[in-house]
Scaffold this motif. Structure first.
Motif, PDB file in Angstrom:
ATOM      1  N   GLY A  68     -15.896 -10.037  45.911  1.00 37.62           N
ATOM      2  CA  GLY A  68     -14.834 -10.484  45.252  1.00 37.62           C
ATOM      3  C   GLY A  68     -13.428 -10.088  45.859  1.00 37.62           C
ATOM      4  O   GLY A  68     -12.511 -10.261  45.198  1.00 37.62           O
ATOM      5  N   SER A  69     -13.546  -9.591  47.005  1.00 31.10           N
ATOM      6  CA  SER A  69     -12.161  -8.949  47.405  1.00 31.10           C
ATOM      7  C   SER A  69     -12.148  -9.468  49.220  1.00 31.10           C
ATOM      8  O   SER A  69     -13.118  -9.764  49.750  1.00 31.10           O
ATOM      9  N   ILE A  70     -10.791  -9.682  49.641  1.00 27.02           N
ATOM     10  CA  ILE A  70     -10.610  -9.765  50.926  1.00 27.02           C
ATOM     11  C   ILE A  70     -10.190  -8.392  51.506  1.00 27.02           C
ATOM     12  O   ILE A  70      -9.284  -8.087  51.269  1.00 27.02           O
ATOM     13  N   HIS A  71     -11.180  -8.006  52.691  1.00 30.13           N
ATOM     14  CA  HIS A  71     -10.835  -6.457  53.194  1.00 30.13           C
ATOM     15  C   HIS A  71     -10.384  -6.690  54.577  1.00 30.13           C
ATOM     16  O   HIS A  71     -10.758  -7.348  55.341  1.00 30.13           O
ATOM     17  N   TRP A  72      -9.380  -5.735  54.895  1.00 28.75           N
ATOM     18  CA  TRP A  72      -9.147  -5.486  56.242  1.00 28.75           C
ATOM     19  C   TRP A  72      -9.171  -4.060  56.622  1.00 28.75           C
ATOM     20  O   TRP A  72      -9.011  -3.262  55.736  1.00 28.75           O
ATOM     21  N   LYS A  73      -9.497  -3.849  57.718  1.00 32.10           N
ATOM     22  CA  LYS A  73      -9.808  -2.609  58.408  1.00 32.10           C
ATOM     23  C   LYS A  73      -8.580  -1.893  59.129  1.00 32.10           C
ATOM     24  O   LYS A  73      -7.889  -2.612  59.721  1.00 32.10           O
ATOM     25  N   THR A  74      -8.272  -0.774  58.813  1.00 34.83           N
ATOM     26  CA  THR A  74      -7.009  -0.003  59.460  1.00 34.83           C
ATOM     27  C   THR A  74      -7.392   1.327  59.890  1.00 34.83           C
ATOM     28  O   THR A  74      -8.678   1.814  59.346  1.00 34.83           O
ATOM     29  N   THR A  75      -7.027   2.002  60.736  1.00 33.28           N
ATOM     30  CA  THR A  75      -7.474   2.932  61.294  1.00 33.28           C
ATOM     31  C   THR A  75      -6.193   3.862  61.679  1.00 33.28           C
ATOM     32  O   THR A  75      -5.801   4.400  62.632  1.00 33.28           O
ATOM     33  N   PRO A  76      -5.611   4.584  60.431  1.00 33.26           N
ATOM     34  CA  PRO A  76      -4.704   5.478  60.673  1.00 33.26           C
ATOM     35  C   PRO A  76      -5.155   7.162  60.952  1.00 33.26           C
ATOM     36  O   PRO A  76      -6.206   7.492  60.545  1.00 33.26           O
ATOM     37  N   GLY A  77      -4.652   7.438  62.052  1.00 25.55           N
ATOM     38  CA  GLY A  77      -5.263   8.754  62.624  1.00 25.55           C
ATOM     39  C   GLY A  77      -6.762   8.536  63.198  1.00 25.55           C
ATOM     40  O   GLY A  77      -7.083   9.549  63.474  1.00 25.55           O
ATOM     41  N   GLY A  78      -6.936   7.205  63.524  1.00 28.13           N
ATOM     42  CA  GLY A  78      -8.251   7.121  64.251  1.00 28.13           C
ATOM     43  C   GLY A  78      -9.439   7.024  63.262  1.00 28.13           C
ATOM     44  O   GLY A  78     -10.633   6.806  63.518  1.00 28.13           O
ATOM     45  N   VAL A  79      -9.374   7.183  61.821  1.00 26.25           N
ATOM     46  CA  VAL A  79     -10.336   7.238  60.839  1.00 26.25           C
ATOM     47  C   VAL A  79     -10.414   5.880  59.970  1.00 26.25           C
ATOM     48  O   VAL A  79      -9.137   5.436  59.732  1.00 26.25           O
ATOM     49  N   VAL A  80     -11.466   5.171  59.914  1.00 21.89           N
ATOM     50  CA  VAL A  80     -11.340   4.084  59.235  1.00 21.89           C
ATOM     51  C   VAL A  80     -10.859   3.815  57.659  1.00 21.89           C
ATOM     52  O   VAL A  80     -11.362   4.901  56.995  1.00 21.89           O
ATOM     53  N   ARG A  81     -10.057   3.083  57.256  1.00 20.60           N
ATOM     54  CA  ARG A  81      -9.542   2.879  56.078  1.00 20.60           C
ATOM     55  C   ARG A  81      -9.880   1.402  55.755  1.00 20.60           C
ATOM     56  O   ARG A  81      -9.596   0.513  56.756  1.00 20.60           O
ATOM     57  N   ILE A  82     -10.000   1.087  54.526  1.00 19.01           N
ATOM     58  CA  ILE A  82     -10.231  -0.430  54.189  1.00 19.01           C
ATOM     59  C   ILE A  82      -9.288  -0.720  52.923  1.00 19.01           C
ATOM     60  O   ILE A  82      -9.111  -0.160  51.909  1.00 19.01           O
ATOM     61  N   SER A  83      -8.243  -1.655  53.395  1.00 23.27           N
ATOM     62  CA  SER A  83      -7.360  -2.209  52.328  1.00 23.27           C
ATOM     63  C   SER A  83      -7.768  -3.629  51.939  1.00 23.27           C
ATOM     64  O   SER A  83      -8.502  -4.404  52.730  1.00 23.27           O
ATOM     65  N   SER A  84      -7.932  -3.663  50.526  1.00 26.37           N
ATOM     66  CA  SER A  84      -8.510  -4.941  49.863  1.00 26.37           C
ATOM     67  C   SER A  84      -7.691  -5.541  48.931  1.00 26.37           C
ATOM     68  O   SER A  84      -6.826  -4.939  48.176  1.00 26.37           O
ATOM     69  N   PHE A  85      -8.000  -6.953  48.985  1.00 25.70           N
ATOM     70  CA  PHE A  85      -7.177  -7.832  48.115  1.00 25.70           C
ATOM     71  C   PHE A  85      -8.038  -8.159  47.077  1.00 25.70           C
ATOM     72  O   PHE A  85      -8.857  -9.045  47.540  1.00 25.70           O
ATOM     73  N   ASP A  86      -8.031  -7.835  45.808  1.00 24.25           N
ATOM     74  CA  ASP A  86      -8.802  -8.138  44.521  1.00 24.25           C
ATOM     75  C   ASP A  86      -8.426  -9.714  44.280  1.00 24.25           C
ATOM     76  O   ASP A  86      -7.336  -9.814  43.763  1.00 24.25           O
ATOM     77  N   VAL A  87      -9.341 -10.711  44.440  1.00 27.05           N
ATOM     78  CA  VAL A  87      -8.708 -12.011  44.115  1.00 27.05           C
ATOM     79  C   VAL A  87      -8.592 -12.439  42.899  1.00 27.05           C
ATOM     80  O   VAL A  87      -7.931 -13.309  42.463  1.00 27.05           O
ATOM     81  N   ALA A  88      -9.442 -11.898  41.829  1.00 27.67           N
ATOM     82  CA  ALA A  88      -9.178 -11.883  40.637  1.00 27.67           C
ATOM     83  C   ALA A  88      -8.018 -11.401  40.077  1.00 27.67           C
ATOM     84  O   ALA A  88      -7.141 -11.935  39.208  1.00 27.67           O
ATOM     85  N   LYS A  89      -7.968 -10.069  40.350  1.00 25.17           N
ATOM     86  CA  LYS A  89      -6.989  -9.144  39.696  1.00 25.17           C
ATOM     87  C   LYS A  89      -5.221  -9.382  40.542  1.00 25.17           C
ATOM     88  O   LYS A  89      -4.640  -9.269  40.169  1.00 25.17           O
TER      89      LYS A  89
END
Length: 357
Positions: A205-226
């Protein structure tokens, strides 16, 4: 008695079978087979071409993700199409290629977003059927400043598709949404927290992007419904890559090149390590900027290094280049779950289909 025996001996024909039975049989077949079965009879062609059937089939979890490779079209368009269990190799229609189109954004149910770099216009493309539809009634991006990133997803509450467009300026971020059938973009209050240029993935239900601040993976997501951006909690990993695990969000973690750990996010939001794959030979420098894991199906891993696609089979310990010698250069798009969705029929009657000549 003779009448009963005569009826019992009658052989049923295709036309005598209930429509519901036809629909049930076809809905369980892969999209590649359905493309061939369109020519069996008019009834099957009409049923397979029906937009409602295409949506039902696309959301029925029949297909497994494949890797999409786009080649530059040649005079012989048929030579540009090939499909197997791991890959779909195709090309944009020649008419569309004459424009300055850039394939970008997440894929959703076999559709990918395409942007015209000349005027900011948005298109939808089905790589399996090679149908591309121009959202000609939609206002293009008129602001030449900033960078633009787009993605497509489906609203889990309404089952309608949305395209999100993010623009990055020097001093601010801005996000807009285009609803299925709409003729104009509308601004939303939520904005992406960080710059996101890595290719996104639609899942859960979301569109996800991977980011790597400081070399550690984080996931920023866009909830399509909300229609909201938020951080999705995930394991603290390095050298991990987002993958589509049959509709679920997954992470493939390459630890020191010796093993590959496959993580999946459950419906509850918790992450679990599904399994590990022992790697006998080095795949590539896994911490390299140009190294990407594209998909993981069982013990087969599709990856790219410097834009070239490779397939590693842990069962046989084979690493092979998937592009044939002498083949035209291909643009590596990413993971896609193929479907028969028609971009023009899906959006609305105001969408013009780009036809090949």
């Amino acid at each position: 008695m003779s009448t009963c025996n005569s009826s019992w001996r009658e052989t049923p024909t295709m036309s005598s079978l209930p429509l519901d039975l036809h629909h049930n049989v076809l809905s369980h077949l892969p999209a590649i087979s359905l493309l061939k079965f369109r020519s069996v009879c008019r009834k099957w062609r009409d049923m397979i071409d029906d937009p409602h059937f295409a949506v039902t089939h696309a959301t029925g979890s029949i297909e497994s993700p494949r890797i999409l490779l786009l080649q530059h079209p040649r005079q012989d368009a048929d030579s540009q199409f090939a499909v197997n269990d791991e890959f779909l190799v195709t090309s944009l229609p020649r008419l569309a290629e004459r424009t300055l189109l850039h394939v970008t954004g997440a894929s959703c149910h076999g559709l990918v977003c395409v942007q015209d770099l000349r005027n900011g216009a948005t298109h939808l493309f089905n790589p399996l059927t090679r149908e591309i539809a121009s959202l000609s009634s939609v206002d293009p991006s008129r602001d030449p400043r900033g960078c633009c990133v787009i993605g497509i997803g489906v609203d889990r509450l309404t089952s309608r598709y949305k395209i999100v467009r993010m623009r990055y300026f020097i001093d601010r971020f801005r996000a807009e949404v285009l609803d299925q059938g709409s003729r104009s973009w509308r601004a939303i209050a939520s904005a992406p927290p960080v710059l996101m240029f890595i290719r996104p993935m639609f899942a859960a239900g979301s569109i996800h992007w991977k980011t790597t601040p400081g070399g550690v993976v984080r996931i920023s997501s866009f909830d399509v419904a909300k229609e909201e951006f938020a951080w999705t909690p995930c394991p603290e990993l390095q050298n991990a890559h987002l993958v589509d695990l049959r509709g679920a969000l997954g992470l493939v973690h390459c630890s020191h090149g010796e093993s590959v750990d496959v993580w999946v996010m459950k419906e509850s939001g918790r992450w679990m390590k599904e399994y590990s794959i022992r790697v006998s030979q080095p795949l590539a420098p896994t911490d390299h900027f140009f190294f990407k894991v594209l998909s993981c199906r069982g013990r087969k891993i599709a990856l790219s290094f410097y834009g070239r696609c490779w397939l590693y089979d842990a069962a046989t310990d084979e690493l092979k280049d998937v592009q044939r010698p002498g083949a035209a250069p291909a643009i590596l798009v990413g993971s896609i779950t193929v479907s028969l969705l028609s971009p023009a029929k899906l959006w609305n009657s105001g969408v013009a289909e780009i036809k090949e000549t």
